[in-house]
Design an enzyme around this catalytic site. Structure first.
Site, PDB file in Angstrom:
ATOM      1  N   MET A  21       0.846  -1.194   0.000  1.00  0.00           N
ATOM      2  CA  MET A  21       0.000   0.000   0.000  1.00  0.00           C
ATOM      3  C   MET A  21       0.886   1.250   0.000  1.00  0.00           C
ATOM      4  SD  MET A  21      -3.428  -0.908   2.068  1.00  0.00           S
ATOM      5  CE  MET A  21      -2.829  -0.612   3.710  1.00  0.00           C
ATOM      6  N   GLY A  22       2.164   1.092  -0.346  1.00  0.00           N
ATOM      7  CA  GLY A  22       3.074   2.237  -0.396  1.00  0.00           C
ATOM      8  C   GLY A  22       3.581   2.606   0.979  1.00  0.00           C
ATOM      9  N   LEU A  24       6.766   2.932   1.715  1.00  0.00           N
ATOM     10  CA  LEU A  24       7.635   1.747   1.798  1.00  0.00           C
ATOM     11  C   LEU A  24       8.758   1.924   2.810  1.00  0.00           C
ATOM     12  CD1 LEU A  24       7.843   1.044  -2.044  1.00  0.00           C
ATOM     13  CD2 LEU A  24       6.226   0.122  -0.368  1.00  0.00           C
ATOM     14  N   GLY A  27      11.182  -3.214   5.506  1.00  0.00           N
ATOM     15  CA  GLY A  27      10.447  -4.486   5.510  1.00  0.00           C
ATOM     16  C   GLY A  27      10.005  -4.807   4.081  1.00  0.00           C
ATOM     17  N   HIS A  28       9.416  -3.823   3.415  1.00  0.00           N
ATOM     18  CA  HIS A  28       9.067  -4.020   1.995  1.00  0.00           C
ATOM     19  C   HIS A  28      10.342  -4.301   1.200  1.00  0.00           C
ATOM     20  CE1 HIS A  28       5.697  -1.193   3.274  1.00  0.00           C
ATOM     21  NE2 HIS A  28       5.025  -2.240   2.810  1.00  0.00           N
ATOM     22  N   GLN A 139       5.633 -11.712   7.414  1.00  0.00           N
ATOM     23  CA  GLN A 139       5.008 -12.440   8.533  1.00  0.00           C
ATOM     24  C   GLN A 139       4.526 -11.508   9.638  1.00  0.00           C
ATOM     25  OE1 GLN A 139       8.105 -15.327   9.296  1.00  0.00           O
ATOM     26  NE2 GLN A 139       6.845 -16.962   8.451  1.00  0.00           N
ATOM     27  N   ARG A 178       2.760   2.362   9.496  1.00  0.00           N
ATOM     28  CA  ARG A 178       2.036   3.124  10.516  1.00  0.00           C
ATOM     29  C   ARG A 178       2.952   3.603  11.648  1.00  0.00           C
ATOM     30  NH1 ARG A 178      -2.364  -0.541   8.828  1.00  0.00           N
ATOM     31  NH2 ARG A 178      -4.085   0.786   8.131  1.00  0.00           N
TER      32      ARG A 178
HETATM   33  O1  PAF Z   1      -0.110  -5.816   3.482  1.00  0.00           O
HETATM   34  C1  PAF Z   1      -0.511  -4.898   2.743  1.00  0.00           C
HETATM   35  O2  PAF Z   1       0.183  -3.907   2.491  1.00  0.00           O
HETATM   36  C2  PAF Z   1      -1.905  -4.992   2.149  1.00  0.00           C
HETATM   37  O3  PAF Z   1      -2.786  -5.581   3.032  1.00  0.00           O
HETATM   38  C3  PAF Z   1      -1.944  -5.672   0.767  1.00  0.00           C
HETATM   39  C4  PAF Z   1      -1.475  -7.116   0.851  1.00  0.00           C
HETATM   40  C5  PAF Z   1      -1.066  -4.908  -0.211  1.00  0.00           C
HETATM   41  C6  PAF Z   1      -3.373  -5.694   0.229  1.00  0.00           C
HETATM   42  O4  PAF Z   1      -3.890  -4.410   0.097  1.00  0.00           O
END
Ligand code: PAF
Length: 273
Positions: A21-22, A24, A27-28, A139, A178
């Site tokens: 969901m951006g 970033l 972790g991403h 996870q 968040r």
């Molecule tokens: O984990 C997230 O960022 C969201 O729940 C996802 C998997 C991109 C779905 O909107």
């Protein structure tokens, strides 16, 4: 997006996919870097999914630092970004959605009605758009991961779900978009969440049949974090997500805590000795 993917697949290239969901963070980054290692091409998506936010949740103020996100994705080596508009993803009159059963009955499910249905519906759409060979999920959102694993199995989606470990700051707080809502003082306090879970793990491993006493201790520690409100702490079976009274199988110790403007979730996977 499908045209790009079909073209790549026709040329025999494998595609890894990191849905986000951006906003970033590293972790991403760990998911993208792993995908880059394991696939010929890596696609990421940024879509703040309105279907997974409750009416009183933070959809409107969810951070959207798009340019910075693009730079980070480029730096990590992603090849393509899918950034659909809400109108494309959730056109007026979306009458087909995916309902989730059982796995949403514990942990965050009861507190966020409709959340996992929104996640499952959008993830199915993203997978259909990107057509990846592998999709990478963290996870930290363990319940989401399990629900997506079941979604893929139940609907025979031709993708392999790859679970990836939670990335933490040195103090222990799990990385999350968040965390941006936290002040420095609150961030320091948030480190106590991981410490409480680790203490719970220690107790559970030494007295596996006294789960409720370990849970009570973790609850007490979490409630001591000043300015926080504990939503839940639960010990569940790591596969069924059903509550357990003892550490007999692989379990998940998970909690959700409200701190300032943030709702933080964290968990630890615990194996019996
Ligand atoms: O984990 C997230 O960022 C969201 O729940 C996802 C998997 C991109 C779905 O909107």
């Amino acid at each position: 997006m499908q045209a790009w993917s079909r073209n790549a697949l026709r040329r025999g290239r494998s595609i890894g996919f990191v849905p986000t969901m951006g906003c970033l963070h590293d972790g991403h980054g760990s998911l993208v870097l792993r995908s880059v290692r394991e696939n010929d091409l890596t696609a990421a998506s940024i879509f703040v999914n309105p279907l997974q936010f409750g009416p009183r949740e933070d959809f409107g103020r969810y951070p959207r630092p798009f340019r910075r996100d693009c730079q980070r994705l480029t730096g990590w080596g992603a090849d393509v970004l899918f950034h659909p508009s809400p109108a494309e993803m959730v056109p007026e009159g979306l009458t087909t959605t995916i309902s989730v059963n059982n796995l949403d009955k514990t942990l965050c499910g009861p507190l966020r009605p409709g959340h996992f249905q929104g996640v499952a519906t959008i993830v199915a759409k993203l997978l259909n758009a990107v057509l990846p060979d592998r999709a990478y999920f963290g996870q930290k959102d363990y319940q989401q991961l399990k629900i997506i694993e079941r979604l893929v199995k139940d609907l025979n989606l031709p993708v392999r779900v790859v679970p990836c470990p939670t990335v933490r700051e040195s103090g222990g707080i799990a990385l999350s978009s968040r965390n941006r809502y936290l002040t420095t003082a609150q961030k320091n306090k948030a480190n106590q969440i991981f410490a409480a879970l680790q203490w719970g793990e220690k107790l559970l491993k030494s007295s596996p049949y006294y789960a409720s006493s370990a849970l009570n201790t973790v609850k007490k520690l979490l409630k001591q974090i000043s300015g926080s409100r504990l939503e839940y702490v639960e010990l569940v079976d790591a596969e069924s997500l059903e509550p357990v009274q003892a550490l007999r199988t692989k379990c998940l110790l998970a909690c959700a805590v409200r701190l300032g403007k943030a709702r933080l979730i964290d968990n630890l996977l615990i194996e019996p000795r």
